[in-house]
Design a protein around this motif. Sequence first.
Motif, short mmCIF file in Angstrom:
data_model
loop_
_atom_site.label_atom_id
_atom_site.label_comp_id
_atom_site.label_asym_id
_atom_site.label_seq_id
_atom_site.Cartn_x
_atom_site.Cartn_y
_atom_site.Cartn_z
N LEU A 198 -93.26 -14.57 1.83
CA LEU A 198 -94.36 -13.76 2.33
C LEU A 198 -95.61 -14.23 1.62
CD1 LEU A 198 -95.32 -11.36 4.07
CD2 LEU A 198 -94.89 -9.88 2.09
N PRO A 199 -96.51 -14.93 2.33
CA PRO A 199 -97.69 -15.50 1.67
C PRO A 199 -98.55 -14.44 0.99
CG PRO A 199 -97.43 -16.40 3.87
CD PRO A 199 -96.49 -15.23 3.76
N GLN A 200 -99.22 -14.87 -0.07
CA GLN A 200 -100.02 -13.94 -0.85
C GLN A 200 -101.03 -13.18 0.00
OE1 GLN A 200 -103.34 -14.57 -4.06
NE2 GLN A 200 -101.41 -15.15 -5.02
N ASP A 201 -101.65 -13.85 0.97
CA ASP A 201 -102.68 -13.20 1.77
C ASP A 201 -102.14 -12.24 2.82
OD1 ASP A 201 -101.63 -15.01 3.56
OD2 ASP A 201 -103.51 -16.07 3.96
N LYS A 202 -100.79 -12.15 2.94
CA LYS A 202 -100.18 -11.23 3.90
C LYS A 202 -99.51 -10.03 3.22
CE LYS A 202 -99.22 -14.49 7.67
NZ LYS A 202 -98.16 -15.00 8.57
N ILE A 203 -99.46 -10.07 1.90
CA ILE A 203 -98.70 -9.03 1.19
C ILE A 203 -99.30 -7.65 1.39
CG2 ILE A 203 -97.91 -8.22 -1.07
CD1 ILE A 203 -97.85 -11.17 -1.95
N GLU A 204 -100.62 -7.52 1.31
CA GLU A 204 -101.24 -6.21 1.39
C GLU A 204 -100.96 -5.54 2.73
OE1 GLU A 204 -105.41 -4.00 0.18
OE2 GLU A 204 -105.35 -6.19 0.31
N SER A 205 -100.94 -6.33 3.81
CA SER A 205 -100.71 -5.74 5.14
C SER A 205 -99.25 -5.33 5.33
CB SER A 205 -101.11 -6.74 6.24
OG SER A 205 -100.25 -7.87 6.23
N LYS A 206 -98.34 -5.86 4.50
CA LYS A 206 -96.92 -5.53 4.59
C LYS A 206 -96.44 -4.64 3.44
CE LYS A 206 -96.45 -8.03 8.27
NZ LYS A 206 -96.14 -7.42 9.58
N GLU A 207 -97.37 -4.27 2.60
CA GLU A 207 -97.03 -3.52 1.39
C GLU A 207 -96.29 -2.21 1.70
OE1 GLU A 207 -99.41 -1.68 -2.51
OE2 GLU A 207 -100.45 -2.98 -1.08
N HIS A 208 -96.64 -1.58 2.81
CA HIS A 208 -96.02 -0.30 3.16
C HIS A 208 -94.55 -0.44 3.51
CE1 HIS A 208 -97.09 -2.12 7.01
NE2 HIS A 208 -96.27 -1.28 7.61
N LEU A 209 -94.09 -1.68 3.76
CA LEU A 209 -92.69 -1.92 4.09
C LEU A 209 -91.84 -2.24 2.86
CD1 LEU A 209 -93.20 -4.13 7.27
CD2 LEU A 209 -92.70 -1.67 7.17
N ILE A 210 -92.50 -2.44 1.74
CA ILE A 210 -91.79 -2.71 0.48
C ILE A 210 -91.47 -1.38 -0.18
CG2 ILE A 210 -91.94 -3.80 -1.79
CD1 ILE A 210 -93.90 -5.83 -0.55
N GLN A 211 -90.24 -1.22 -0.64
CA GLN A 211 -89.80 0.05 -1.22
C GLN A 211 -89.64 -0.07 -2.73
OE1 GLN A 211 -86.26 1.50 0.71
NE2 GLN A 211 -87.07 1.17 2.77
N SER A 212 -89.79 1.04 -3.41
CA SER A 212 -89.47 1.08 -4.84
C SER A 212 -88.03 0.63 -5.03
CB SER A 212 -89.66 2.49 -5.39
OG SER A 212 -91.01 2.82 -5.51
N GLY A 213 -87.80 -0.23 -6.00
CA GLY A 213 -86.46 -0.74 -6.26
C GLY A 213 -86.20 -2.10 -5.65
#
Length: 281
Positions: A198-213
């Motif tokens: 996941l490229p660095q410039d796309k992480i913020e737009s996908k951040e909501h799909l990343i879960q704690s853990g």
Amino acid sequence: MLRKAAFYLIIVFTSTLNAQITYSPMDSTLFYSKLEGLKGIEGGSYGDSVVDIGKSFLGTPYVEKTLEIGDTETLVVNLRGLDCTTYVENVLAFGLMFQNNQTDFPSFTENLKTIRYRNGVLYGYPSRLHYFTEWIRNNESKGLIQDITVSLDGIEMNKSINFMGTHRALYPFLEEDKNYAAIQAVEVELAKESLCILPQDKIESKEHLIQSGDIIALATSIKGLDVTHTGFAIKQNGRIHLLHASSSGSVRITEEPLVDYLKKIKSNIGIIVARPNLLSP
């Protein structure tokens, strides 16, 4: 992430069991103390449970090259000092303890061996999962984690992963021709696999799909390397931060969100995200 072999600081009171496991008496004591302190985590979601275990290590000193001990490969158990990869491994090993209702030190060491070595079998230095992308694939095949990077719209890229083979002098264990040839064979197999990042410039737009853990591995532009660092995602104030064994000194949580933390790392090109299958509700 590579664990580079080097002359390792001496661990006092190191004992070896069956010439396969190396640990100090303090590690056994710390294990039972930590197990007692974590009793209250059962019943939570997988993410909360992994984070709770991970946070129990907060303040534990960062120590490099904790696995490079002696002349032959042994299963090293060190709860007194962690690097970024051994931190992740120890957290998952404790997670397996709770999942399997285990309460003894030998079970913990067996879990650690399962996670750390290719197909869970220790048969010398080359059997250790030195490259973190192989670590992810192999532990996915064991059913312990799932690489979810592609579902986050990660992109595939081809890259030669051969840092150990091209920097032999950095690894004392590779002085032995048999070990060197085996690592080169591993790298040949790795060359057949593409990387999904996941490229660095796309992480913020996908951040909501990343879960704690979730396990976060930092992909790099450094030639021959796949990953330079790893840790766990932890959500704070609606943003994903990194819970990790920091080379700055100890296990900690980044002050800034992951997106901002990565922007400070010149060689970072993005992340790989793997979700543990432990402690699921």
